[in-house]
Design an enzyme around this catalytic site. Structure first.
Site, PDB file in Angstrom:
ATOM      1  NE  ARG A  40      35.428 -23.082  31.127  1.00  0.00           N
ATOM      2  CZ  ARG A  40      35.596 -24.279  31.675  1.00  0.00           C
ATOM      3  NH1 ARG A  40      35.297 -24.489  32.928  1.00  0.00           N
ATOM      4  NH2 ARG A  40      36.036 -25.263  30.937  1.00  0.00           N
ATOM      5  NE  ARG A  44      30.726 -26.385  37.766  1.00  0.00           N
ATOM      6  CZ  ARG A  44      31.348 -27.497  37.392  1.00  0.00           C
ATOM      7  NH1 ARG A  44      30.720 -28.648  37.460  1.00  0.00           N
ATOM      8  NH2 ARG A  44      32.586 -27.458  36.954  1.00  0.00           N
ATOM      9  NE  ARG A  53      25.497 -27.200  34.574  1.00  0.00           N
ATOM     10  CZ  ARG A  53      25.287 -28.473  34.830  1.00  0.00           C
ATOM     11  NH1 ARG A  53      24.060 -28.957  34.806  1.00  0.00           N
ATOM     12  NH2 ARG A  53      26.288 -29.273  35.122  1.00  0.00           N
ATOM     13  CG  ASP A  89      32.817 -27.093  26.451  1.00  0.00           C
ATOM     14  OD1 ASP A  89      32.955 -26.694  27.620  1.00  0.00           O
ATOM     15  OD2 ASP A  89      33.591 -27.906  25.911  1.00  0.00           O
ATOM     16  CE1 TYR A 165      39.156 -32.310  27.786  1.00  0.00           C
ATOM     17  CE2 TYR A 165      40.143 -30.631  26.384  1.00  0.00           C
ATOM     18  CZ  TYR A 165      39.741 -31.066  27.641  1.00  0.00           C
ATOM     19  OH  TYR A 165      39.956 -30.269  28.735  1.00  0.00           O
TER      20      TYR A 165
HETATM   21  O1  CP3 Z   1      32.169 -18.142  30.394  1.00  0.00           O
HETATM   22  C1  CP3 Z   1      32.856 -18.690  29.519  1.00  0.00           C
HETATM   23  O2  CP3 Z   1      34.096 -18.683  29.533  1.00  0.00           O
HETATM   24  C2  CP3 Z   1      32.160 -19.298  28.326  1.00  0.00           C
HETATM   25  C3  CP3 Z   1      31.871 -20.681  28.384  1.00  0.00           C
HETATM   26  C4  CP3 Z   1      32.931 -21.758  28.261  1.00  0.00           C
HETATM   27  C5  CP3 Z   1      32.688 -23.071  28.727  1.00  0.00           C
HETATM   28  N1  CP3 Z   1      33.736 -23.847  28.346  1.00  0.00           N
HETATM   29  C6  CP3 Z   1      31.492 -23.547  29.450  1.00  0.00           C
HETATM   30  C7  CP3 Z   1      31.669 -24.660  30.393  1.00  0.00           C
HETATM   31  C8  CP3 Z   1      34.185 -21.739  27.648  1.00  0.00           C
HETATM   32  C9  CP3 Z   1      34.950 -20.592  27.015  1.00  0.00           C
HETATM   33  C10 CP3 Z   1      34.672 -23.078  27.702  1.00  0.00           C
HETATM   34  C11 CP3 Z   1      35.953 -23.492  27.103  1.00  0.00           C
HETATM   35  C12 CP3 Z   1      36.507 -24.814  27.453  1.00  0.00           C
HETATM   36  N2  CP3 Z   1      35.841 -26.002  27.610  1.00  0.00           N
HETATM   37  C13 CP3 Z   1      37.873 -25.082  27.562  1.00  0.00           C
HETATM   38  C14 CP3 Z   1      38.976 -24.062  27.345  1.00  0.00           C
HETATM   39  C15 CP3 Z   1      39.078 -23.135  28.469  1.00  0.00           C
HETATM   40  C16 CP3 Z   1      39.860 -23.625  29.638  1.00  0.00           C
HETATM   41  O3  CP3 Z   1      39.305 -23.585  30.739  1.00  0.00           O
HETATM   42  O4  CP3 Z   1      41.005 -24.018  29.421  1.00  0.00           O
HETATM   43  C17 CP3 Z   1      38.033 -26.447  27.859  1.00  0.00           C
HETATM   44  C18 CP3 Z   1      39.337 -27.157  28.120  1.00  0.00           C
HETATM   45  C19 CP3 Z   1      36.738 -27.017  27.878  1.00  0.00           C
HETATM   46  C20 CP3 Z   1      36.383 -28.441  28.092  1.00  0.00           C
HETATM   47  C21 CP3 Z   1      35.576 -28.603  29.309  1.00  0.00           C
HETATM   48  N3  CP3 Z   1      34.277 -28.174  29.463  1.00  0.00           N
HETATM   49  C22 CP3 Z   1      35.961 -29.239  30.516  1.00  0.00           C
HETATM   50  C23 CP3 Z   1      37.318 -29.853  30.787  1.00  0.00           C
HETATM   51  C24 CP3 Z   1      34.859 -29.180  31.388  1.00  0.00           C
HETATM   52  C25 CP3 Z   1      34.723 -29.788  32.744  1.00  0.00           C
HETATM   53  C26 CP3 Z   1      35.401 -28.983  33.786  1.00  0.00           C
HETATM   54  C27 CP3 Z   1      34.478 -28.683  34.919  1.00  0.00           C
HETATM   55  O5  CP3 Z   1      34.621 -27.595  35.474  1.00  0.00           O
HETATM   56  O6  CP3 Z   1      33.633 -29.541  35.261  1.00  0.00           O
HETATM   57  C28 CP3 Z   1      33.827 -28.472  30.718  1.00  0.00           C
HETATM   58  C29 CP3 Z   1      32.518 -28.148  31.277  1.00  0.00           C
HETATM   59  C30 CP3 Z   1      32.122 -26.706  31.208  1.00  0.00           C
HETATM   60  N4  CP3 Z   1      32.145 -25.919  30.097  1.00  0.00           N
HETATM   61  C31 CP3 Z   1      31.600 -25.950  32.280  1.00  0.00           C
HETATM   62  C32 CP3 Z   1      31.310 -24.664  31.767  1.00  0.00           C
HETATM   63  C33 CP3 Z   1      30.719 -23.486  32.485  1.00  0.00           C
HETATM   64  C34 CP3 Z   1      31.417 -26.516  33.690  1.00  0.00           C
HETATM   65  C35 CP3 Z   1      30.192 -26.120  34.399  1.00  0.00           C
HETATM   66  C36 CP3 Z   1      28.984 -27.001  34.299  1.00  0.00           C
HETATM   67  O7  CP3 Z   1      29.056 -28.236  34.278  1.00  0.00           O
HETATM   68  O8  CP3 Z   1      27.912 -26.372  34.333  1.00  0.00           O
END
Ligand code: CP3
Length: 359
Positions: A40, A44, A53, A89, A165
């Protein structure tokens, strides 16, 4: 603590100056200094990301390869990390599968048509990653043209974490519906895992063919399972995804959290590199894995909120536990948290790069 080996100096003839230290560490080759990147690392906590964003949703960024590539590059520029991770994602494959995906404000992911019966599994649509997720492949191609010597990591979710999910319809704490399917309706569970492992393997292979130089399989929530359930309900499906990626000839990172009791089974499932979270000391996790594998980790993401001297102390402890043995990639034990001070993330990169064992 006794240190068995010393970190290779740049004069070490086995250490190449041109090949990426991240890729070398994945292959357990000696490196000039420990490579570091962060799960990540785009997100944000970065002002540049928040700026984009304001105009685009998360999915809009993913759908537009130029934007996804730009966001991928932001942390590479700001932090000097040793690898880029594609901005995408793990839930994107839910869209062509027909499950639907939305990121509701403040609620995390919402999957509109959850998968709960054998008919739901049968109704999942066929997925061709090259076309249905072609925007991801396009972002990879753009990035390979702009990243230069910094390697690009592609990724997908592991079958268990993605299945959770799809079944729950969103994030979950207890994974009750997921476990209920496993225990009460194993036929549906295995049918879903079979389908998902096929789709995810194809998706990862397509990313590698588009140019990803390493891949990570995120089994973020697998720590909810006992070792026996992992073996009976998950291992073979993860193995299928990890093996398909491995056959393409790039390093494969196998990551999970809360996995202290699952590490040897995860190693059996596959991966050149196994992710360790902060719940286990790095040297203990590594020796438990039996040595002939690289490890990635394992700073607690919450430590990034501490004062710099405390951060340094904990970074140094991890590097000391790694002891300069080839095959350690520095990372957090899970993703960077929202509101993490960027300057602390940047400071960790410098601490890792400047660390010398004899200090
Ligand atoms: O920089 C990176 O790591 C690359 C981008 C990336 C994202 N998601 C973008 C994202 C990666 C590698 C992921 C993987 C991901 N997505 C996982 C596995 C990694 C982990 O953290 O365990 C999971 C479980 C997800 C599913 C997911 N996506 C969730 C549960 C959420 C919501 C959580 C939140 O913070 O709101 C997301 C949204 C998401 N995916 C964001 C980002 C940067 C949140 C930011 C936004 O809304 O702009």
């Amino acid at each position: 603590m006794t240190l068995l080996t010393s970190q290779s100096s740049p004069a070490d003839p086995r250490v190449s100056n041109t090949e990426s230290r991240f890729l070398r560490a994945c292959n357990r080759l000696p490196v000039d200094t420990t490579p570091v990147w962060f799960m990540r690392q785009a997100g944000r906590y970065m002002p540049e990301y928040r700026f984009i964003r304001e105009k685009y949703s998360l999915l809009e960024i993913c759908y537009q390869p130029e934007l996804a590539a730009e966001v991928t590059l932001q942390p590479v520029r700001a932090l000097s990390v040793d690898a880029a991770i594609l901005f995408a994602d793990i839930l994107l494959p839910a869209i062509p599968l027909g499950v639907g995906l939305e990121f509701a404000k403040g609620e995390g992911p919402v999957l509109q048509n959850p998968v709960r019966t054998i008919d739901d599994v049968r109704n999942l649509r066929p997925v061709d990653p090259e076309t249905d997720l072609g925007y991801v492949m396009e972002a990879i191609r753009i990035l390979r043209g702009t990243l230069g010597s910094v390697p690009l990591i592609g990724f997908c979710g592991a079958p268990f974490t993605v299945a959770s999910y799809l079944i729950e319809g969103g994030s979950s704490r207890e994974f009750l519906r997921t476990k209920a399917m496993m225990y009460s309706d194993p036929r549906t569970w295995h049918a879903l895992m079979e389908r998902l492992s096929d789709v995810l393997a194809g998706y990862l292979v397509a990313q590698i063919r588009a140019g990803a130089q390493a891949v990570q399989v995120f089994d973020s929530w697998v720590g909810a399972l006992s070792p026996q359930d992992y073996e009976d309900f998950v291992l073979l499906y993860s193995q299928k995804v990890l093996r398909a990626a491995k056959a393409e000839g790039v390093p494969v990172i196998h990551f999970g959290t809360n996995t202290t009791t699952l590490l040897s089974l995860m190693k059996r499932a596959g991966g050149d590199v196994i992710g360790l979270d902060w719940r286990i000391p790095l040297d203990q996790g590594w020796s438990g894995l039996g040595g002939e594998v690289a490890v990635q980790g394992n700073l607690d993401p919450a430590v990034l909120f501490a004062p710099l001297p405390e951060i340094r102390c904990r970074v140094d402890e991890i590097l000391q536990r790694a002891g300069g043995r080839p095959g350690h990639i520095f990372n957090l034990g899970h993703g960077i948290l929202q509101n993490t001070p960027v300057e602390n993330v940047r400071a960790v990169v410098d601490m890792v790069h400047e660390y010398r064992l004899d200090q």
